[in-house]
Design a protein around this motif. Sequence first.
Motif, PDB file in Angstrom:
ATOM      1  N   ALA A   1      61.841 -44.978  -6.109  1.00 27.28           N
ATOM      2  CA  ALA A   1      60.631 -44.287  -5.665  1.00 27.28           C
ATOM      3  C   ALA A   1      61.029 -43.160  -4.733  1.00 27.28           C
ATOM      4  N   ASN A   2      60.146 -42.193  -4.580  1.00 21.91           N
ATOM      5  CA  ASN A   2      60.415 -41.091  -3.657  1.00 21.91           C
ATOM      6  C   ASN A   2      60.418 -41.601  -2.220  1.00 21.91           C
ATOM      7  N   SER A   3      61.409 -41.199  -1.469  1.00 23.24           N
ATOM      8  CA  SER A   3      61.521 -41.615  -0.075  1.00 23.24           C
ATOM      9  C   SER A   3      60.441 -40.965   0.779  1.00 23.24           C
ATOM     10  N   GLU A   4      59.840 -41.756   1.665  1.00 27.14           N
ATOM     11  CA  GLU A   4      58.863 -41.225   2.620  1.00 27.14           C
ATOM     12  C   GLU A   4      59.550 -40.759   3.891  1.00 27.14           C
ATOM     13  N   VAL A   5      60.797 -41.171   4.068  1.00 26.98           N
ATOM     14  CA  VAL A   5      61.556 -40.846   5.287  1.00 26.98           C
ATOM     15  C   VAL A   5      62.413 -39.608   5.084  1.00 26.98           C
ATOM     16  N   GLN A   6      63.130 -39.578   3.956  1.00 30.11           N
ATOM     17  CA  GLN A   6      63.997 -38.442   3.643  1.00 30.11           C
ATOM     18  C   GLN A   6      63.430 -37.717   2.421  1.00 30.11           C
ATOM     19  N   LYS A   7      62.710 -36.637   2.662  1.00 28.55           N
ATOM     20  CA  LYS A   7      62.086 -35.895   1.576  1.00 28.55           C
ATOM     21  C   LYS A   7      63.142 -35.413   0.581  1.00 28.55           C
ATOM     22  N   GLY A   8      62.820 -35.565  -0.700  1.00 28.75           N
ATOM     23  CA  GLY A   8      63.750 -35.154  -1.743  1.00 28.75           C
ATOM     24  C   GLY A   8      64.759 -36.226  -2.107  1.00 28.75           C
ATOM     25  N   LYS A   9      64.741 -37.336  -1.396  1.00 28.14           N
ATOM     26  CA  LYS A   9      65.655 -38.443  -1.670  1.00 28.14           C
ATOM     27  C   LYS A   9      64.903 -39.564  -2.380  1.00 28.14           C
ATOM     28  N   MET A  10      65.674 -40.494  -2.947  1.00 29.09           N
ATOM     29  CA  MET A  10      65.097 -41.656  -3.611  1.00 29.09           C
ATOM     30  C   MET A  10      65.407 -42.913  -2.819  1.00 29.09           C
ATOM     31  N   THR A  11      64.553 -43.890  -2.952  1.00 26.16           N
ATOM     32  CA  THR A  11      64.773 -45.179  -2.319  1.00 26.16           C
ATOM     33  C   THR A  11      64.484 -46.284  -3.316  1.00 26.16           C
ATOM     34  N   GLY A  12      64.973 -47.495  -3.016  1.00 22.82           N
ATOM     35  CA  GLY A  12      64.741 -48.619  -3.912  1.00 22.82           C
ATOM     36  C   GLY A  12      63.355 -49.218  -3.727  1.00 22.82           C
ATOM     37  N   GLN A  13      62.756 -49.665  -4.811  1.00 26.15           N
ATOM     38  CA  GLN A  13      61.422 -50.256  -4.769  1.00 26.15           C
ATOM     39  C   GLN A  13      61.385 -51.551  -5.582  1.00 26.15           C
ATOM     40  N   ALA A  14      60.744 -52.573  -5.018  1.00 24.82           N
ATOM     41  CA  ALA A  14      60.531 -53.833  -5.732  1.00 24.82           C
ATOM     42  C   ALA A  14      59.037 -54.050  -5.905  1.00 24.82           C
ATOM     43  N   SER A  15      58.611 -54.275  -7.133  1.00 23.99           N
ATOM     44  CA  SER A  15      57.199 -54.528  -7.438  1.00 23.99           C
ATOM     45  C   SER A  15      57.060 -55.947  -7.977  1.00 23.99           C
ATOM     46  N   ILE A  16      56.257 -56.762  -7.299  1.00 20.83           N
ATOM     47  CA  ILE A  16      55.956 -58.100  -7.792  1.00 20.83           C
ATOM     48  C   ILE A  16      54.743 -57.992  -8.702  1.00 20.83           C
ATOM     49  N   VAL A  17      54.933 -58.293  -9.975  1.00 24.42           N
ATOM     50  CA  VAL A  17      53.858 -58.230 -10.964  1.00 24.42           C
ATOM     51  C   VAL A  17      53.623 -59.661 -11.434  1.00 24.42           C
ATOM     52  N   ALA A  18      52.412 -60.177 -11.233  1.00 20.77           N
ATOM     53  CA  ALA A  18      52.242 -61.622 -11.365  1.00 20.77           C
ATOM     54  C   ALA A  18      50.954 -62.030 -12.057  1.00 20.77           C
ATOM     55  N   MET A  19      50.989 -63.275 -12.584  1.00 18.75           N
ATOM     56  CA  MET A  19      49.788 -63.907 -13.124  1.00 18.75           C
ATOM     57  C   MET A  19      49.751 -65.368 -12.688  1.00 18.75           C
ATOM     58  N   PHE A  20      48.558 -65.795 -12.285  1.00 19.87           N
ATOM     59  CA  PHE A  20      48.327 -67.184 -11.886  1.00 19.87           C
ATOM     60  C   PHE A  20      47.231 -67.760 -12.761  1.00 19.87           C
ATOM     61  N   LEU A  21      47.489 -68.913 -13.332  1.00 12.52           N
ATOM     62  CA  LEU A  21      46.502 -69.562 -14.197  1.00 12.52           C
ATOM     63  C   LEU A  21      45.488 -70.308 -13.338  1.00 12.52           C
TER      64      LEU A  21
END
Length: 543
Positions: free
Chosen positions: A299-319
């Motif tokens: 994802a685009n860094s909010e701290v260092q403009k023009g840089k990239m940072t790592g992102q983790a997205s939890i995508v889930a389903m609960f029955l």
Amino acid sequence: MSKPCFGYLSFVVLLLAVLTLSVAEAADSAVHDTFLKCLTEKTKMASGELSKIVFAQNNPSFTTVLNDLARNERYRTAQTPKPVLVVTPLKELQVQGTVICAKTAKLQIRTRSGGHDYEGVSYVSKEPFIIVDMFNLREVTVDVKNEVAVVQAGATLGEVYYRIWEKSKAHGYPAGVCPTVGAGGHISGAGYGNMVRKYGMTVDNLIDAKIVDAKGNLLDKKSMGEDLFWAIKGGGGGSFGVIVSFTIKLVPVPEKVTVFRVEKTMETKVTATDLLVQWQQVAPTTDHRLFMRVLLQLANSEVQKGKMTGQASIVAMFLGGADEVVSILGKEFPLLGLKKENCTEVSWIESVLWWNDGKSLENGDKPETLLDRNLNSSSFMKRKSDFVEKAIPKEGLETMFETMIELKTIGLVFNPYGGKMAEISSDATPFPRRKGTLFKVQYSVSWDDPSPATAQENTNGAKKLHSVMTPYMSSNPRGAYLNYRDLDIGVNNFGPNSFEEGKVYGTKFFGKNFDRLVDVKTKVDPENFFRNEQSIPVRASKA
């Protein structure tokens, strides 16, 4: 002696090329004629009927039929070997005739259902071959009273889900989240989806099947025997015959399920690595009704403009309902910070749409969307796989993100096990990764630029990240998932060392189950008619 002039040489080369092409065309024509004559005899079809299901290279519809379900652009180039014929059966008898007549014409068979074969194995071969494309055999017959359905191999998962929903709002099926995946390859390769922790692998819910064997016989579970039935429950149908249909067990689903997506980066207060450390402790051990996939990307860094940072997205389903899952994760997974406003309660069929495209429900998509086979759509891609048995330490996760940022294009997907998966023995089906496996990993890269240099860069990137992650993955052998086809882990050339070559990739896919698969293969297809670059080999002769 004077040297021939350039023009003369050019003429000779051109003449040889034309003659070679003419010989090849004549050979293809002879093979085509032999096959058609045989198929006419075996199926009692008139030539006009045959023309509706058999497509030769000179047929104006050949390219369309070939490419409609070729999902990886890497294998749709002019240089990609093409089949002599594409056969699109409408009846089981035509599948039987195709197998018999392919042997008569000395043509190899590649079987395709949905075309989501990451290495194009179901529609590419270096040997003279035909494609048996099952897309016309796509009927789904649902029996709600007995909680079963008969699914023909050419049906897509989207069609399966839709037909179940048509008949019952209280049933579902635990298979993949991509609706255009074909049932034939998905189920016979083991298959999994977002109910894997509740109901196990897709193939764990298989009751019966029909397969055409190397002799052209149409067999069901009773006539094929327990060994062959076991083998096609995750060992890949393409090694043993042509799967025609499956009888599957439907599973109960609640009136409402809950879906949610929560994202963290390396720059948020709770960092992506902090989240992943706790996710590894919770995702494989929490309530069986909860499936929390992780998407790892940049994802685009909010701290260092023009840089990239790592992102983790939890995508889930609960029955179950939102209040319940928020309560569970508030206790077990506090770093996630899940709140009710992050959650959406939907019907099971609406969750299928949500998983396919997070914006489907916002866009007002209806279940009928699942019937769209999305023909002639593809992208350049490379996929690899792994299994994790011990939690990856924080420093390993940081190294992972650093490598992803360096490579810029590679993403990862973590899919948790536990639950039902830990209750099924490793030899119940050919798929061995059960108890003791925390989660499965997919390495994913896609691109648009058709240049060979871009392809090389991206495939090398996937290999590099795969290599960097070696210390944290399963070992002896390092595991891989058959349905995430990856030719990097070994291929078979079908020479004198065929068994040894097959063992290299076979043990990675199937562990200790590989030997039993070889025994089944040797018994039912001793001539190794059904083969591909990563098929089950026959037992080496002792002679």
